[in-house]
Write a protein that holds these residues in place. Structure first.
Motif, PDB file in Angstrom:
ATOM      1  N   SER A 107      -2.344   5.428  18.020  1.00 50.64           N
ATOM      2  CA  SER A 107      -1.421   5.597  16.903  1.00 50.64           C
ATOM      3  C   SER A 107      -2.197   5.425  15.608  1.00 50.64           C
ATOM      4  CB  SER A 107      -0.323   4.540  16.969  1.00 50.64           C
ATOM      5  OG  SER A 107      -0.915   3.256  16.829  1.00 50.64           O
ATOM      6  N   LEU A 108      -1.502   5.603  14.500  1.00 51.25           N
ATOM      7  CA  LEU A 108      -2.097   5.370  13.184  1.00 51.25           C
ATOM      8  C   LEU A 108      -1.469   4.138  12.558  1.00 51.25           C
ATOM      9  CD1 LEU A 108      -1.996   9.018  11.796  1.00 51.25           C
ATOM     10  CD2 LEU A 108      -4.066   7.661  12.167  1.00 51.25           C
ATOM     11  N   ASN A 109      -2.186   3.483  11.687  1.00 54.98           N
ATOM     12  CA  ASN A 109      -1.601   2.427  10.870  1.00 54.98           C
ATOM     13  C   ASN A 109      -0.430   3.038  10.085  1.00 54.98           C
ATOM     14  OD1 ASN A 109      -1.600   1.585   7.827  1.00 54.98           O
ATOM     15  ND2 ASN A 109      -2.257  -0.233   8.911  1.00 54.98           N
TER      16      ASN A 109
ATOM     17  N   THR B 199       0.829  -1.206   0.000  1.00 50.48           N
ATOM     18  CA  THR B 199       0.000   0.000   0.000  1.00 50.48           C
ATOM     19  C   THR B 199       0.862   1.254   0.000  1.00 50.48           C
ATOM     20  OG1 THR B 199      -1.748  -1.175   1.176  1.00 50.48           O
ATOM     21  CG2 THR B 199      -1.830   1.226   1.257  1.00 50.48           C
TER      22      THR B 199
ATOM     23  N   ALA C 284       0.829   7.907   4.192  1.00 43.85           N
ATOM     24  CA  ALA C 284       0.003   8.571   3.175  1.00 43.85           C
ATOM     25  C   ALA C 284      -0.276  10.022   3.555  1.00 43.85           C
ATOM     26  CB  ALA C 284      -1.314   7.822   3.000  1.00 43.85           C
ATOM     27  N   VAL C 285      -0.653  10.233   4.819  1.00 42.01           N
ATOM     28  CA  VAL C 285      -0.988  11.584   5.283  1.00 42.01           C
ATOM     29  C   VAL C 285       0.217  12.505   5.099  1.00 42.01           C
ATOM     30  CG1 VAL C 285      -1.521  12.944   7.348  1.00 42.01           C
ATOM     31  CG2 VAL C 285      -2.820  10.848   6.856  1.00 42.01           C
TER      32      VAL C 285
ATOM     33  N   THR D  78       0.862   4.164  -2.746  1.00 41.92           N
ATOM     34  CA  THR D  78       0.595   5.549  -2.347  1.00 41.92           C
ATOM     35  C   THR D  78       1.738   6.469  -2.773  1.00 41.92           C
ATOM     36  OG1 THR D  78      -0.568   4.654  -0.409  1.00 41.92           O
ATOM     37  CG2 THR D  78      -0.090   7.001  -0.406  1.00 41.92           C
TER      38      THR D  78
ATOM     39  N   PHE E 131       1.316  12.932   1.095  1.00 35.06           N
ATOM     40  CA  PHE E 131       0.471  13.841   0.315  1.00 35.06           C
ATOM     41  C   PHE E 131       0.591  15.280   0.793  1.00 35.06           C
ATOM     42  CE2 PHE E 131      -1.398  10.238  -1.758  1.00 35.06           C
ATOM     43  CZ  PHE E 131      -1.787  10.765  -2.982  1.00 35.06           C
TER      44      PHE E 131
ATOM     45  N   ALA F 275       0.778   2.602   7.102  1.00 39.28           N
ATOM     46  CA  ALA F 275       0.513   3.001   5.715  1.00 39.28           C
ATOM     47  C   ALA F 275      -0.353   4.263   5.671  1.00 39.28           C
ATOM     48  CB  ALA F 275      -0.162   1.862   4.951  1.00 39.28           C
ATOM     49  N   VAL F 276      -1.225   4.410   6.672  1.00 34.04           N
ATOM     50  CA  VAL F 276      -2.054   5.611   6.778  1.00 34.04           C
ATOM     51  C   VAL F 276      -1.192   6.816   7.135  1.00 34.04           C
ATOM     52  CG1 VAL F 276      -3.747   6.722   8.303  1.00 34.04           C
ATOM     53  CG2 VAL F 276      -4.276   4.514   7.255  1.00 34.04           C
TER      54      VAL F 276
END
Lengths: 255, 255
Positions: free
Chosen positions: B239-241, B126, B247-248, B130, B251, B243-244
């Motif tokens: 926390s965040l994944n 992913t 991405a954030v 991305t 971008f 891959a997320v």
């Protein structure tokens, strides 16, 4: 305290049924696995929604003091492995009541993520976790979207289901109500003629709709939104993973 | 044209070994599955890197005209199901040469994603997809990171491996070389004292490091970066994944 040593025990057989959609629907119960999720449930759910805790001796020794107010049943490591939906289990589970809420009139405000026919449980769980991290109010599970009680969804939400509101509603109804309340509703599409998501001014009140992994958002819903957003693709990828796209937009447009 | 009808055929047995790390390493080959990926390989790889195409009659009828320059072996639907790493297969595969590239001196520029000990193949794939969509130059697979030839990584990259450069290098060496070239290197950590990622001015030349899912980035590497970035968590998610999070940030900071 009850102790179960046989896999053939009726309670264990009933418990295993909660790993399927059919079993959950029939019993109106679901199964949480791991101390992290059980603890979040204890801290966040009304007590009557937690029916029974199943735990190995090992986990009971560690966490027994926090389980005083609940019916606890001890199980062997072998039974824990039998119940578990994962290949490695800590050995602690909570059976909880399914409790689907809908949106009250005064809740049509704040930042909402609306899921329209999203299929993959991992994507759904990740989006709920991301919505929590981005400061969203809640997530609406629309028709066709996998259930919030699916074991993979439960696992990948990582406890965020206890931090933000999760509701099951028809997306179309939610859109109409939000628009009546003058809350903007943003659809998402792979169409360069839609609005670049970076053009949206960060705000506290809005809804963002994410659609099906393969087909995108329902055409009819796209026609009912306030605006539809697009993430410009700079390279040669054909699209983004739905949870990735949701994250990029959520972190950008939530104030 | 050769046709294989028995699962016991030596070529089929050898092919199945490419679904394991050990098998790929030994043969220095990997297996692409689905017409989308086979077509991307044909359009993007040097011809000598594609060794053999295995296809069912059905897929050959559809795509035979694009397979003229390659050795093609026809297989039954049953054998296709046997070879496939997924439960539903289209029935077309390409055996390709493993070809690990490193970074040339003049390539230490552009936007790079560096993966430090990232484990989950789905996350890795992913992130590559991305990075492609965000207009990155390439992705560096550091030590401890799952291989780009892992079948789940191949699948989740969805062809982006043919659009941007993927290299295998020691992250530490890449950091040093980038810094020598005055390209800023951003680490990521769950530490509110790090710099808010929104403070970074979007640019074309930089590197972003993402670390292990459970433990985050290696401490030593964190001390060698230009700056370390942090995504402020507004809700109660811990926390965040990975891959997320990637991405954030990608971008946001890629011009």
């Amino acid at each position: 305290m009850e102790r179960i040593v046989s896999k053939q025990n009726t309670k264990i057989k009933e418990l295993k049924k909660l790993n399927t959609n059919k079993g959950r629907k029939k019993k109106q119960q679901y199964l949480l696995e791991s101390w992290h999720l059980v603890q979040e449930a204890i801290n966040n759910l009304p007590q009557e929604q937690i029916i029974t805790i199943f735990t190995t001796d090992d986990q009971y020794l560690k966490h027994g003091s926090e389980l005083k107010n609940f019916e606890v049943i001890l199980i062997s490591e072998e039974i824990a492995a039998e119940i578990a939906d994962t290949s490695t289990t800590q050995g602690i589970f909570a059976v909880c009541k399914i409790f689907d809420t809908s949106l009250e009139k005064n809740e049509y405000q704040g930042a909402w993520l609306l899921l329209d026919d999203v299929q993959d449980p991992g994507n759904i769980g990740t989006m709920v976790r991301t919505a929590d991290a981005a400061g969203f109010t809640g997530v609406v599970f629309g028709e066709g979207t996998s259930s919030q009680y699916n074991s993979k969804v439960l696992r990948s939400m990582q406890g965020s289901q206890f931090h933000i509101k999760l509701v099951k509603e028809k997306i179309e109804n939610v859109i109409n109500q939000l628009k009546t309340n003058e809350v903007p509703v943003y659809g998402t599409e792979l169409n360069p003629e839609a609005i670049n998501y970076e053009m949206v001014k960060p705000a506290d009140n809005f809804a963002l709709i994410m659609g099906n992994e393969g087909n995108g958002m329902d055409k009819k819903l796209l026609s009912e939104t306030t605006e539809n957003l697009y993430i410009p693709i700079k390279g040669h990828a054909e699209s983004l993973n739905v949870a990735v796209a949701a994250a990029v937009i959520m972190f950008r447009i939530k104030k």
